[in-house]
Design a protein around this motif. Structure first.
Motif, PDB file in Angstrom:
ATOM      1  N   LYS A 270      40.345  34.498  38.163  1.00  0.00           N
ATOM      2  CA  LYS A 270      40.254  35.627  38.076  1.00  0.00           C
ATOM      3  C   LYS A 270      40.263  35.943  36.492  1.00  0.00           C
ATOM      4  O   LYS A 270      39.566  37.007  36.279  1.00  0.00           O
ATOM      5  N   HIS A 271      40.732  35.340  35.639  1.00  0.00           N
ATOM      6  CA  HIS A 271      41.061  35.757  34.343  1.00  0.00           C
ATOM      7  C   HIS A 271      40.136  34.968  33.297  1.00  0.00           C
ATOM      8  O   HIS A 271      39.704  35.358  31.986  1.00  0.00           O
ATOM      9  N   THR A 272      39.118  33.989  33.769  1.00  0.00           N
ATOM     10  CA  THR A 272      38.270  33.331  33.132  1.00  0.00           C
ATOM     11  C   THR A 272      36.946  33.418  33.769  1.00  0.00           C
ATOM     12  O   THR A 272      36.161  34.446  33.357  1.00  0.00           O
ATOM     13  N   ASP A 273      36.558  32.457  34.373  1.00  0.00           N
ATOM     14  CA  ASP A 273      35.206  32.356  35.074  1.00  0.00           C
ATOM     15  C   ASP A 273      34.756  33.481  35.875  1.00  0.00           C
ATOM     16  O   ASP A 273      33.507  33.722  36.008  1.00  0.00           O
ATOM     17  N   PHE A 274      35.612  34.128  36.585  1.00  0.00           N
ATOM     18  CA  PHE A 274      35.099  35.105  37.484  1.00  0.00           C
ATOM     19  C   PHE A 274      35.874  36.541  37.316  1.00  0.00           C
ATOM     20  O   PHE A 274      35.937  37.442  38.413  1.00  0.00           O
ATOM     21  N   ILE A 275      36.016  36.915  36.042  1.00  0.00           N
ATOM     22  CA  ILE A 275      36.449  38.013  35.663  1.00  0.00           C
ATOM     23  C   ILE A 275      35.496  39.024  35.791  1.00  0.00           C
ATOM     24  O   ILE A 275      35.854  40.369  36.227  1.00  0.00           O
ATOM     25  N   PHE A 276      34.174  38.878  35.697  1.00  0.00           N
ATOM     26  CA  PHE A 276      33.212  39.808  36.155  1.00  0.00           C
ATOM     27  C   PHE A 276      33.205  40.301  37.306  1.00  0.00           C
ATOM     28  O   PHE A 276      32.793  41.500  37.802  1.00  0.00           O
ATOM     29  N   ALA A 277      33.518  39.431  38.602  1.00  0.00           N
ATOM     30  CA  ALA A 277      33.859  39.777  39.687  1.00  0.00           C
ATOM     31  C   ALA A 277      34.842  40.660  39.868  1.00  0.00           C
ATOM     32  O   ALA A 277      34.725  41.762  40.813  1.00  0.00           O
ATOM     33  N   ALA A 278      35.847  40.690  39.127  1.00  0.00           N
ATOM     34  CA  ALA A 278      36.975  41.809  39.300  1.00  0.00           C
ATOM     35  C   ALA A 278      36.738  43.018  38.563  1.00  0.00           C
ATOM     36  O   ALA A 278      37.047  43.883  39.201  1.00  0.00           O
ATOM     37  N   VAL A 279      35.846  43.061  37.503  1.00  0.00           N
ATOM     38  CA  VAL A 279      34.986  44.130  37.042  1.00  0.00           C
ATOM     39  C   VAL A 279      34.533  44.761  38.039  1.00  0.00           C
ATOM     40  O   VAL A 279      34.543  46.261  38.294  1.00  0.00           O
ATOM     41  N   SER A 280      33.286  44.385  38.794  1.00  0.00           N
ATOM     42  CA  SER A 280      32.791  44.518  39.852  1.00  0.00           C
ATOM     43  C   SER A 280      33.537  45.219  40.965  1.00  0.00           C
ATOM     44  O   SER A 280      33.183  46.377  41.519  1.00  0.00           O
TER      45      SER A 280
END
Length: 385
Positions: A270-280
């Motif tokens: 969640k802090h690297t590759d998939f942080i954009f998903a967390a933003v969404s």
């Protein structure tokens, strides 16, 4: 007559004049994206500056100063060091293959351990390929760039590091190097017939490469991308959870620090590759669109800077750096949305990671140097001197 032409030559070299040439809108957009990244790292850590957010912002501050310092460096120095940087990066990539030199972690040998720190030569090569191709095309004729036997030179400039990085294995970085090289060759004027002639057999070869040329874990990633629902709790877990986070955010999101997928540890990396998903998830479609608009602004301003350069080297170098940055955003966005396999490409300036941030900001230092020194006259030719 341009404003620069009315300025006395000695005055163009003054530090105050150079600082005035910096595009501060560009720097502001970089600060916005990095600040959002710091805020999201604070959020996914459960409302704590440790272990990611504080380091992220400190690194960005240092890299921003470095970018501004590099923008003062004459384009002639960038030009003169192009092949040297590329050659050094290539030697370091080759050195990784020597037993006892390359450092292995998580099943991949991508680093050189210096004792006090580790360096990743593939990150240096991202800048090296851009500089070397820009240097080559600066001295190439339109005919050579379009189609001639001399195309073997840019192909080798891109192909050698691509093969070395893919062997590490690091498919994500190899893709970035290969696609950046292809984009620069296209922008230099490569004949569309050559593009079609290479693209068709490459498309035919992809299934065979997936089945027989990839490592097992890479093959699983590709097959999972095609059907993530077949193993939602195994190889398809990353994509499945990312899609849940993207969809659950709705229009306005759940609110800062209230994303269930990231806060309850369902969303991996969640802090690297998939942080954009967390933003969404936390800020919804509006937040995601805003971040993508900032990225679009950065790319458009950088391309505008490239178009204003009076030297072909400056145009190609700035456009090459911009291509790499745009590919970061495109590949990570597609990966997070389930439109591309998971290849470990972060979202630049938003994701946690010092090496990628350093590479991106050095590249933008080159872009800004192209703007500050856009009237610089550079010699023709391919030689080292």
């Amino acid at each position: 007559m341009t404003a620069s032409a009315l300025t006395r030559p000695g005055e163009r070299d003054r530090l105050s004049t150079k600082i005035g040439e910096i595009d501060w809108r560009f720097a502001a957009l970089l600060c916005v994206v990095a600040s959002v990244g710091g805020g999201m790292l604070y959020s996914v850590a459960g409302g704590s500056w440790e272990p990611w957010a504080a380091n992220h912002m400190i690194r960005f501050g240092v890299c921003l100063v470095l970018m501004l310092a590099l923008s003062m460096v004459s384009l002639r120095i960038w030009f003169g060091s192009a092949y040297i940087v590329y050659g050094l990066a290539l030697l370091l990539l080759a050195a990784i293959e020597i037993p006892g030199v390359g450092y292995t972690a998580m099943g991949a040998t991508r680093w050189i351990d210096l004792g006090f720190t580790r360096i990743q030569p593939s990150e240096i090569m991202k800048i090296g390929v851009v500089l070397a191709l820009a240097r080559y095309y600066h001295g190439a004729t339109a005919k050579d760039a379009r189609f001639s036997w001399k195309l073997i030179y840019p192909v080798m400039i891109v192909g050698l590091p691509f093969l070395l990085v893919a062997h590490q294995p690091d498919l994500g970085t190899a893709m970035l190097i290969g696609l950046t090289g292809a984009a620069m060759m296209f922008m230099a004027g490569l004949d569309w017939k050559i593009i079609a002639g290479v693209s068709i057999p490459a498309a035919v070869a992809i299934p065979f490469y997936v089945m027989f040329g990839m490592h097992d874990y890479q093959r699983h990633r590709v097959l999972t991308f095609l059907s993530p629902e077949s193993d939602p709790s195994g190889t398809g877990y990353h994509i499945t959870q990312s899609k849940i986070a993207l969809g659950s955010g709705g229009l306005l999101g759940k609110g800062f620090g209230l994303g269930s997928q990231s806060q309850l540890e369902f969303l991996p990396e969640k802090h690297t590759d998939f942080i954009f998903a967390a933003v969404s998830e936390e800020f919804g479609f509006v937040g995601s669109f805003t971040i993508l608009a900032c990225y679009a602004g950065i790319i458009l301003i950088a391309l505008r800077i490239a178009s204003l350069s009076h030297s072909h080297f400056g145009r190609m170098a700035a456009a090459g750096v911009t291509s790499t940055f745009a590919l970061y955003v495109l590949i990570n966005g597609a990966m997070v949305m389930g439109l591309a396999p998971v290849v470990g490409v972060p979202m630049p300036l938003l994701s946690y990671g010092g090496t990628v941030m350093l590479t991106v900001m050095i590249g933008f230092g080159l872009v800004m140097a192209t703007r500050v020194h856009r009237y610089a006259e550079l010699p023709k030719g391919h030689g080292l001197i």
